[in-house]
Design a protein around this motif. Structure first.
Motif, short mmCIF file in Angstrom:
data_model
loop_
_atom_site.label_atom_id
_atom_site.label_comp_id
_atom_site.label_asym_id
_atom_site.label_seq_id
_atom_site.Cartn_x
_atom_site.Cartn_y
_atom_site.Cartn_z
N ALA A 177 -6.13 -10.15 -4.25
CA ALA A 177 -5.91 -9.32 -5.44
C ALA A 177 -5.63 -7.88 -5.01
CB ALA A 177 -7.15 -9.36 -6.34
N LEU A 178 -6.18 -7.52 -3.86
CA LEU A 178 -5.99 -6.17 -3.33
C LEU A 178 -4.66 -6.16 -2.57
CD1 LEU A 178 -7.90 -3.74 -3.42
CD2 LEU A 178 -8.84 -4.49 -1.22
N CYS A 179 -3.68 -5.42 -3.11
CA CYS A 179 -2.34 -5.44 -2.51
C CYS A 179 -1.98 -4.07 -1.96
CB CYS A 179 -1.30 -5.82 -3.56
SG CYS A 179 -1.61 -7.39 -4.34
N SER A 180 -1.42 -4.07 -0.78
CA SER A 180 -1.07 -2.81 -0.12
C SER A 180 0.11 -2.12 -0.83
CB SER A 180 -0.72 -3.11 1.33
OG SER A 180 0.23 -2.20 1.78
N ALA A 181 0.01 -0.78 -0.95
CA ALA A 181 1.09 -0.01 -1.58
C ALA A 181 2.39 -0.16 -0.80
CB ALA A 181 0.69 1.46 -1.64
N GLU A 182 2.25 -0.38 0.52
CA GLU A 182 3.45 -0.50 1.35
C GLU A 182 4.41 -1.56 0.81
OE1 GLU A 182 4.33 1.61 3.59
OE2 GLU A 182 2.43 2.59 3.05
N LEU A 183 3.81 -2.71 0.45
CA LEU A 183 4.63 -3.81 -0.07
C LEU A 183 5.40 -3.38 -1.30
CD1 LEU A 183 2.35 -6.98 -0.14
CD2 LEU A 183 4.36 -6.55 1.26
N TRP A 184 4.70 -2.70 -2.18
CA TRP A 184 5.29 -2.31 -3.46
C TRP A 184 6.30 -1.18 -3.27
CZ3 TRP A 184 4.33 -4.47 -8.35
CH2 TRP A 184 3.45 -5.56 -8.32
N ARG A 229 8.89 -0.93 -6.45
CA ARG A 229 8.16 -1.02 -7.73
C ARG A 229 6.89 -0.17 -7.77
NH1 ARG A 229 7.68 -6.67 -10.67
NH2 ARG A 229 6.79 -7.50 -8.74
N TRP A 230 6.53 0.46 -6.65
CA TRP A 230 5.31 1.29 -6.66
C TRP A 230 5.44 2.38 -7.71
CZ3 TRP A 230 0.52 0.77 -5.08
CH2 TRP A 230 -0.31 1.90 -4.95
N GLU A 231 6.62 3.02 -7.78
CA GLU A 231 6.86 4.06 -8.78
C GLU A 231 7.13 3.43 -10.15
OE1 GLU A 231 6.44 7.17 -8.19
OE2 GLU A 231 6.11 6.81 -6.03
N LEU A 232 7.97 2.40 -10.12
CA LEU A 232 8.44 1.78 -11.37
C LEU A 232 7.30 1.29 -12.27
CD1 LEU A 232 11.37 1.12 -12.32
CD2 LEU A 232 10.96 -1.23 -11.51
N MET A 233 6.23 0.81 -11.68
CA MET A 233 5.15 0.22 -12.47
C MET A 233 4.37 1.27 -13.28
SD MET A 233 5.19 -3.03 -12.17
CE MET A 233 3.61 -3.62 -12.74
N GLY A 234 4.47 2.52 -12.85
CA GLY A 234 3.86 3.61 -13.61
C GLY A 234 2.38 3.41 -13.85
N LYS A 235 1.96 3.73 -15.06
CA LYS A 235 0.52 3.75 -15.36
C LYS A 235 -0.07 2.36 -15.55
CE LYS A 235 -0.18 8.31 -17.03
NZ LYS A 235 -0.49 9.23 -18.09
N GLU A 236 0.79 1.33 -15.61
CA GLU A 236 0.27 -0.01 -15.86
C GLU A 236 -0.51 -0.56 -14.65
OE1 GLU A 236 2.88 -2.45 -18.22
OE2 GLU A 236 2.22 -4.19 -17.04
N MET A 237 -0.27 0.07 -13.50
CA MET A 237 -0.86 -0.46 -12.27
C MET A 237 -2.20 0.22 -11.98
SD MET A 237 1.21 -1.71 -9.24
CE MET A 237 1.78 -0.60 -8.05
N PHE A 238 -3.21 -0.59 -11.67
CA PHE A 238 -4.50 -0.02 -11.22
C PHE A 238 -4.35 0.31 -9.74
CE2 PHE A 238 -6.22 -2.29 -14.93
CZ PHE A 238 -7.08 -1.31 -15.43
#
Ligand code: ATP
Ligand code: MG
Length: 480
Positions: free
Chosen positions: A125-132, A137-146
């Motif tokens: 469940a814990l996913c590295s920011a590097e992947l995103w 999609r790290w930016e694209l996901m915006g506030k929806e991402m914890f």
């Protein structure tokens, strides 16, 4: 000790028994497990009958509160009957009765996914920011991402979906042979989304269960075939739950890809607006048609009418969107590395649970899809001090024997032993919780041929049956 072979009528397997036990059982032709030890070598242990008085099922509606201020029927009924308990906004405790239904739903999903070749995995469940960041999609996901940081200040998110993770997993295998494709990997795990407006109980949570499947294929043609096969499995699953559903053309959103469908349950409280053409059956999420469009774009003659739906599933043909950036390669027959074609397929597990309660129930009482009802049968014992009180033991034995002698009802029978309460009050509770079958052990149980009142809550029928009649009726109940 003398040992004899005994053929159990229920298990259809031979059992080794002592002579005394053999004699005792000969008349009933069932195995020792169904009475008391010694245990039938071929069978599972006897399951104790859950007692309603002991079930952890705390009602979350305060005394006198009708729940009218709650936003929807499923949320109110699930709180009222102690299926869920609220925690933070959009997060719930799933209590024992609800969890039984959910586990059944997961078994059903597993069956359908295995039937099309799916292989179950479980990703972190814990996913590295590097992947995103790699997928953009790290930016694209915006506030929806914890988002969170570990002790070394490395950035992570709590997985809202797993396209990146699964593609990296596939890419980490250096030379996947084309012979292994299509590869369908899926999981049933918690997803985390900081929804702007968590509401409607389990329908829109911030932490919820999703089944997500990801496919890898050798070509676009093969990937589209896989896509159709998963869509058919979704349709079968919803049919087996007895739910009315529509498959609509959908937008691809931030997941991406070029082809997408949603599986929607028509419902007034649904948050999605759909258009349907009665002429040719075309249906779409309004997001995918021109604003105000009324002419059907498929048959060109029909008119589009609007309805609302609860999205329970979403399928995407992704092409090479993720496989290209993560270099998810397979090798073809000529030993050349090629980029895999992908699809991804989401199904909201907790949303299906709540949505089925939403669409099948009345304002006052839950109705479950039969297959995933938490328990199939509730036996109600006689009231203390009533004329039928002598039949109390009979109620306990009946519950035991149904649960332990009918293979389909193993562990599916509860006993409402709250015998200080009237039968009427307990029947009301049973009606609200929606057990498909309620069996009342009342005065007629003391007749020479004991008879039991049987209420089939799905059909609304009530009948008096002997034990044999009851066994015959209940042995036909489909369970999972
Ligand atoms: P929605 O449009 O309802 O926000 P979505 O399109 O963002 O959903 P997907 O990314 O397609 O959702 O997720 C796949 C499935 O997971 C959905 O079809 C739905 O059944 C379920 N799901 C999505 N978000 C939630 C949520 N917040 N709570 C419960 N289930 C959800
Ligand atoms: Mg969706």
């Amino acid at each position: 000790m003398d040992i004899l072979m005994h053929q159990c009528k229920v298990h259809k397997l031979p059992t080794l028994l002592s002579r005394t036990f053999f004699r005792a059982l000969k008349r009933s032709h069932i195995c020792a497990t169904h009475t008391s030890p010694p245990v039938c070598a071929s069978s599972k242990p006897v399951i104790p009958i859950p007692l309603v008085s002991r079930l952890f099922q705390p009602s979350n509606l305060r005394e006198g509160q009708e729940g009218g201020d709650l936003t929807c029927r499923s949320q109110r009924l699930m709180l009222q009957t102690g299926l869920i308990h609220p925690s933070n906004p959009g997060c719930f405790y799933y209590l024992p009765v609800a969890l039984r239904s959910m586990e059944k739903l997961v078994r059903l999903i597993d069956e359908e996914m295995h039937a099309i070749g799916g292989q179950k995995i479980d990703m972190p469940a814990l996913c590295s920011a590097e992947l995103w960041k790699t997928s953009g999609r790290w930016e694209l996901m915006g506030k929806e991402m914890f988002r969170l940081q570990d002790r070394h200040n490395a950035e992570y998110c709590l997985g809202p979906t797993h396209e990146e993770a699964v593609t990296e997993l596939f890419a980490s295998q250096s030379s996947v042979s084309y012979k292994k494709l299509p590869l369908l990997l899926y999981q049933v795990t918690r997803k985390f989304r900081d929804e702007q407006k968590p509401k409607f109980g389990l329908l829109r949570g911030r932490e919820f269960y999703m089944k997500d499947m990801y496919s890898f294929d050798i070509s676009e043609e093969a990937a589209l075939e896989t896509y159709q096969s998963v869509c058919r499995a979704y349709g079968r699953l919803l049919d087996r739950l007895g739910l009315k559903w529509v498959q609509v053309q959908a937008a691809t959103g931030n997941i991406g890809g070029t082809l997408s469908h949603e599986f929607q349950l028509p419902a007034d409280i649904g948050e999605d607006r759909l258009v349907v053409c009665k002429n040719c059956g075309f249906s779409a999420n309004v997001e995918t048609v021109e604003p105000g469009q009324t002419e059907c774009s498929q048959c060109k003659t029909g008119t589009l009418t609007e309805t609302r739906g609860i999205e329970v599933g979403h399928t995407f043909y992704l092409g090479k969107k993720y496989s290209q950036v993560f270099k998810a390669l397979f090798v073809n027959a000529l030993n050349e590395p090629l980029v895999a074609e992908m699809g991804c397929f989401g199904l909201g597990v907790t949303r299906i649970l709540a949505a089925s309660v939403e669409v099948l129930s009345s304002e006052e009482a839950i109705r479950w899809p039969g297959l995933i009802a938490p328990y199939q049968v509730c036996v109600v014992s006689p009231k203390k001090g009533s004329k039928a009180h002598e039949a109390t033991r009979m109620a306990e034995d009946l519950a035991q024997s149904l649960s332990n002698s009918l293979a389909n009802l193993r562990g599916e029978v509860v006993l409402d032993d709250r015998n200080q309460m009237t039968i009427g009050k307990r029947l009301k509770d049973a009606r609200i919780l929606g057990y498909p079958y309620v069996v009342v052990v009342g005065q007629k149980a003391l007749d020479d041929l004991p008879m039991f009142e049987v209420i089939c809550q799905q059909s609304g029928e009530t009948m008096f049956l002997s034990k044999d009649g009851l066994v015959e009726l209940l042995s036909g109940v489909e369970t999972i």
